[in-house]
Design a protein around this motif. Structure first.
Motif, PDB file in Angstrom:
ATOM      1  N   ASP A   1     -44.830 -34.055 -17.171  1.00  9.15           N
ATOM      2  CA  ASP A   1     -43.592 -33.442 -16.675  1.00  9.15           C
ATOM      3  C   ASP A   1     -42.689 -32.840 -17.749  1.00  9.15           C
ATOM      4  N   ALA A   2     -42.866 -33.240 -19.000  1.00 10.60           N
ATOM      5  CA  ALA A   2     -41.857 -32.924 -20.015  1.00 10.60           C
ATOM      6  C   ALA A   2     -41.866 -31.460 -20.436  1.00 10.60           C
ATOM      7  N   ILE A   3     -40.706 -31.019 -20.901  1.00 13.95           N
ATOM      8  CA  ILE A   3     -40.617 -29.774 -21.662  1.00 13.95           C
ATOM      9  C   ILE A   3     -41.238 -30.042 -23.033  1.00 13.95           C
ATOM     10  N   ILE A   4     -42.021 -29.102 -23.536  1.00 11.73           N
ATOM     11  CA  ILE A   4     -42.676 -29.261 -24.840  1.00 11.73           C
ATOM     12  C   ILE A   4     -41.936 -28.404 -25.868  1.00 11.73           C
TER      13      ILE A   4
ATOM     14  N   SER B   1     -32.486 -31.221 -22.802  1.00  9.35           N
ATOM     15  CA  SER B   1     -32.924 -32.154 -21.766  1.00  9.35           C
ATOM     16  C   SER B   1     -31.886 -32.251 -20.651  1.00  9.35           C
ATOM     17  N   VAL B   2     -30.613 -32.315 -21.031  1.00 10.62           N
ATOM     18  CA  VAL B   2     -29.538 -32.393 -20.029  1.00 10.62           C
ATOM     19  C   VAL B   2     -29.507 -31.117 -19.187  1.00 10.62           C
ATOM     20  N   LYS B   3     -29.635 -29.966 -19.858  1.00  8.08           N
ATOM     21  CA  LYS B   3     -29.563 -28.685 -19.153  1.00  8.08           C
ATOM     22  C   LYS B   3     -30.702 -28.514 -18.151  1.00  8.08           C
ATOM     23  N   THR B   4     -31.909 -28.953 -18.531  1.00  8.10           N
ATOM     24  CA  THR B   4     -33.090 -28.750 -17.676  1.00  8.10           C
ATOM     25  C   THR B   4     -33.410 -29.947 -16.797  1.00  8.10           C
ATOM     26  N   SER B   5     -32.715 -31.079 -17.058  1.00  6.51           N
ATOM     27  CA  SER B   5     -32.993 -32.339 -16.333  1.00  6.51           C
ATOM     28  C   SER B   5     -34.459 -32.748 -16.480  1.00  6.51           C
ATOM     29  N   LYS B   6     -34.987 -32.539 -17.699  1.00  8.45           N
ATOM     30  CA  LYS B   6     -36.385 -32.839 -17.971  1.00  8.45           C
ATOM     31  C   LYS B   6     -36.522 -33.745 -19.200  1.00  8.45           C
ATOM     32  N   PRO B   7     -37.577 -34.581 -19.237  1.00  8.79           N
ATOM     33  CA  PRO B   7     -37.888 -35.309 -20.469  1.00  8.79           C
ATOM     34  C   PRO B   7     -38.377 -34.328 -21.534  1.00  8.79           C
ATOM     35  N   ILE B   8     -38.386 -34.777 -22.790  1.00  9.64           N
ATOM     36  CA  ILE B   8     -38.787 -33.921 -23.900  1.00  9.64           C
ATOM     37  C   ILE B   8     -40.003 -34.513 -24.600  1.00  9.64           C
ATOM     38  N   LEU B   9     -41.017 -33.656 -24.808  1.00  5.66           N
ATOM     39  CA  LEU B   9     -42.149 -33.999 -25.664  1.00  5.66           C
ATOM     40  C   LEU B   9     -42.025 -33.135 -26.914  1.00  5.66           C
ATOM     41  N   PHE B  10     -41.714 -33.785 -28.028  1.00 11.88           N
ATOM     42  CA  PHE B  10     -41.432 -33.085 -29.279  1.00 11.88           C
ATOM     43  C   PHE B  10     -42.692 -33.066 -30.141  1.00 11.88           C
ATOM     44  N   ILE B  11     -43.161 -31.853 -30.500  1.00  8.82           N
ATOM     45  CA  ILE B  11     -44.371 -31.706 -31.312  1.00  8.82           C
ATOM     46  C   ILE B  11     -43.944 -31.525 -32.765  1.00  8.82           C
ATOM     47  N   SER B  12     -44.136 -32.564 -33.562  1.00  8.11           N
ATOM     48  CA  SER B  12     -43.649 -32.523 -34.935  1.00  8.11           C
ATOM     49  C   SER B  12     -44.581 -33.279 -35.875  1.00  8.11           C
ATOM     50  N   ASP B  13     -44.796 -32.694 -37.052  1.00 10.86           N
ATOM     51  CA  ASP B  13     -45.598 -33.355 -38.085  1.00 10.86           C
ATOM     52  C   ASP B  13     -44.728 -34.094 -39.094  1.00 10.86           C
ATOM     53  N   ASP B  14     -43.435 -34.146 -38.830  1.00 10.23           N
ATOM     54  CA  ASP B  14     -42.532 -34.949 -39.661  1.00 10.23           C
ATOM     55  C   ASP B  14     -42.630 -36.393 -39.173  1.00 10.23           C
TER      56      ASP B  14
END
Length: 426
Positions: free
Chosen positions: A20-23, A221-234
């Motif tokens: 479901d998340a925004i990527i 996340s607040v604006k879209t009412s969606k969970p966040i999947l963050f793609i990061s190599d940090d």
């Protein structure tokens, strides 16, 4: 318990997040498009296009991308010439050693023998020169698919990325919001509240880059009412949990803060795992070489960050050590200064009261004056380093003014020395 302590049971919600998340792609996840080989770049674009409806970028990530993109293009477009220069430079050094029979000490004995074996020497020189030509030819034949003209001219990589992302970029934070993040970041970093505190060694506001992204992710996340999947190599400790070499996902504090501020879930994975996730979901085959190159790039970036951190910490330690030594030198000038004032008071009392002094008593007053002369010379030597300690000109004047007074005191002392000798002899 799971619903109240989701940060500790996040693994039970990962599948839901994946679905479901925004990527959101971090800066290096999109900069990799300029680092990949042509084949792997094409495969990565295939993966991004499959997930394009869910892909977003934050405003700060875009700024970082555009800033660093130019450097990567320049490095990639000039790497062939740089490699040729490196090989030629070192081969010329080797040829110079052989032709002059002189090199590092441990080779000089062998080089002395080579001096009398001219046939072998000519053969070595000939082979080296031939090999350099072959290497140059191989480098020239290598297909370089990225050109420096991408900087100002047509950049097909950028055009394809823009088409995928379109306008799915978070709003820019206001000046007031940014200043509040900087102000709050100082306290967060002091308390080592994630994310970003591992960048505290960086200059100026650059240290708050991760914290800005963190706030942008929550706002998105607040604006879209969606969970966040963050793609990061940090995967430093201010973002990810590390346990015996294993990456256990994002810090629990991050998940808890995200849920509190957005009422949505947060999770992060590496670019390699993102490639694997999307390729499995959409049945994309032959991603092994892409995953391998992604992992290699990630390790190289992490090693560079480690090297830069070590370099900065070394410089900081040297600066601290130098300043400690300068402070010691400064402190050593303070005692003679105090002794001077005491001697000056004694001289004034002698003159006022006409006190008779013995030679020993007179020397006890003169000795601090002699020390003060040495202190003056020492202070003049460290005057410039004292500027490095951020001493103001006013403070310097307060220290230097007594030297002028001391000259007058010396003259006064000479004037009363003979009368006190008379007192001692009477």
């Amino acid at each position: 318990m799971k619903t109240k302590f989701k940060e500790h049971h996040i693994i039970d919600f990962v599948e839901q997040i994946y679905k479901d998340a925004i990527i959101v792609l971090d800066t290096n996840s999109i900069l990799n498009l300029y680092r990949y080989s042509e084949e792997n770049r094409g495969k990565y674009f295939e993966i991004l296009k499959k997930a394009k409806d869910r892909l977003y970028l934050t405003h700060h990530i875009c700024n970082e991308f555009y800033k660093n993109r130019l450097t990567i293009i320049e490095n990639r477009s000039s790497f062939k010439d740089t490699i040729k220069e490196l090989i030629e430079e070192n081969q010329n050094k080797l040829l110079n050693i052989i032709n002059n029979y002189s090199g590092p000490d441990k080779y000089n004995s062998a080089l002395s023998i080579l001096k009398h074996e001219n046939e072998l020497k000519e053969c070595i020189v000939s082979e080296l020169e031939t090999s350099l030509k072959k290497i140059d030819s191989s480098i020239d034949k290598f297909k370089q698919d990225l050109d420096f003209n991408y900087v100002q001219g047509k950049d097909p990589i950028l055009e394809e990325l823009v088409e995928i992302i379109n306008d799915k970029v978070s709003l820019e934070l206001t000046l007031e919001e940014t200043e509040a993040i900087y102000k709050g970041g100082i306290e967060r970093y002091e308390k080592e509240i994630p994310p970003g505190y591992k960048d505290n060694h960086k200059d100026s506001i650059e240290k708050f880059g991760d914290l800005i992204i963190w706030n942008e992710l929550q706002a998105l996340s607040v604006k879209t009412s969606k969970p966040i999947l963050f793609i990061s190599d940090d995967r430093k400790e201010d973002w990810a949990i590390k346990f015996k070499g294993h990456d256990l996902g994002p810090r629990k504090e991050l998940i808890k803060e995200f849920i509190k501020n957005t009422n949505n879930l947060f999770y992060s994975i590496t670019t390699k795992n993102f490639i694997r996730l999307i390729s499995e979901s959409y049945k994309i085959k032959d991603t092994e070489t892409l995953e391998e190159e992604t992992e290699t790039i990630q390790k190289n970036i992490q090693q560079k960050e480690i090297d830069n951190t070590r370099y900065n910490l070394t410089r900081l330690q040297i600066w601290k050590n130098n300043n400690i030594e300068k402070q010691k030198q400064l402190n050593q000038t303070q005692t003679p200064l105090e002794e001077y004032f005491n001697a000056q008071k004694a001289l004034e009392k002698i003159k006022r009261d006409g006190i008779s002094l013995s030679q020993e008593e007179l020397e006890s007053i003169m000795n601090p004056m002699g020390k003060f002369i040495n202190a003056k010379e020492s202070l003049e030597k460290i005057k410039k380093p004292m500027d490095d300690l951020s001493m103001t000109q006013d403070k310097m004047d307060k220290i230097m003014n007594p030297f002028d007074k001391f000259i007058s005191a010396q003259e006064k002392l000479k004037g009363i020395k003979n009368p006190t000798d008379n007192f001692a002899n009477s």
